[in-house]
Design a protein around this motif. Structure first.
Motif, PDB file in Angstrom:
ATOM      1  N   THR A 127       0.895  -1.144  -0.022  1.00 52.15           N
ATOM      2  CA  THR A 127      -0.004  -0.012  -0.044  1.00 52.15           C
ATOM      3  C   THR A 127       1.061   1.199   0.104  1.00 52.15           C
ATOM      4  OG1 THR A 127      -1.668  -1.227   1.216  1.00 52.15           O
ATOM      5  CG2 THR A 127      -1.736   1.179   1.210  1.00 52.15           C
ATOM      6  N   ASN A 129       0.895   5.244   0.234  1.00 54.92           N
ATOM      7  CA  ASN A 129       0.130   6.354   0.657  1.00 54.92           C
ATOM      8  C   ASN A 129       0.874   7.609   0.181  1.00 54.92           C
ATOM      9  OD1 ASN A 129      -2.119   5.017   1.801  1.00 54.92           O
ATOM     10  ND2 ASN A 129      -0.898   4.755   3.803  1.00 54.92           N
ATOM     11  N   ASN A 130       0.513   8.041  -0.846  1.00 49.33           N
ATOM     12  CA  ASN A 130       1.090   9.481  -1.284  1.00 49.33           C
ATOM     13  C   ASN A 130       0.626  10.642  -0.688  1.00 49.33           C
ATOM     14  OD1 ASN A 130       2.533  11.484  -2.777  1.00 49.33           O
ATOM     15  ND2 ASN A 130       1.972  10.505  -4.574  1.00 49.33           N
ATOM     16  N   THR A 131       1.391  11.382   0.400  1.00 52.19           N
ATOM     17  CA  THR A 131       0.943  12.362   1.208  1.00 52.19           C
ATOM     18  C   THR A 131       1.574  13.607   0.555  1.00 52.19           C
ATOM     19  OG1 THR A 131       2.981  12.144   2.591  1.00 52.19           O
ATOM     20  CG2 THR A 131       0.734  10.984   3.026  1.00 52.19           C
ATOM     21  N   ARG A 132       2.211  13.697  -0.547  1.00 50.81           N
ATOM     22  CA  ARG A 132       2.889  14.896  -0.983  1.00 50.81           C
ATOM     23  C   ARG A 132       1.459  15.835  -1.618  1.00 50.81           C
ATOM     24  NH1 ARG A 132       8.112  13.049  -4.446  1.00 50.81           N
ATOM     25  NH2 ARG A 132       8.485  11.263  -2.892  1.00 50.81           N
TER      26      ARG A 132
END
Length: 132
Positions: A127, A129-132
């Motif tokens: 998984t 999670n792209n938090t950018r």
């Protein structure tokens, strides 16, 4: 049939099906091909341990040719699984031998440089999670 035999059959099927799909009945007679993938090589070793060398007119050889002709046919792969299960049911030492062979056939990864995810195993999940 014991759960142990069924588990060995389930674990061995992808290997023996890959070998059968690549070589057909020749997998039981052919010299080892150094270029064969690890999966096909493991499948060949398992097939030779279970069924031994066979003549072209042997029913097992015919079944391997059927798997080679259509490796996605669940009926022919199922018939191959049945033959494997029958062989394992008759020989408890064979079950132990195949377990050892399968443990050594587990996929592995060798990496020089990696900047991403490497996953192995049929149950591996990732998984991101792209938090950018």
């Amino acid at each position: 049939m014991s759960g142990d035999i069924l588990q060995v059959v389930n674990d061995a099927t992808p290997f023996i099906a890959a070998a059968a799909a690549s070589y057909g009945s020749a997998v039981l007679a052919q010299a080892q091909d150094e270029a064969a993938s690890a999966t096909i090589s493991a499948g060949r070793r398992i097939l030779l341990r279970v069924f031994g060398h066979r003549e072209a007119d042997d029913p097992i050889a015919g079944l391997l040719d059927e798997v080679a002709a259509d490796p996605s046919d669940p009926d022919t792969v199922g018939a191959l699984r049945r033959e494997l299960r029958n062989a394992l049911t008759e020989d408890s030492q064979l079950v132990a031998d195949l377990r050892a062979m399968l443990a050594g056939a587990a996929p592995s990864v060798t990496v020089g440089t990696n900047e991403g995810i490497i996953s192995t195993g049929s149950a591996a999940t990732n998984t991101i999670n792209n938090t950018r």
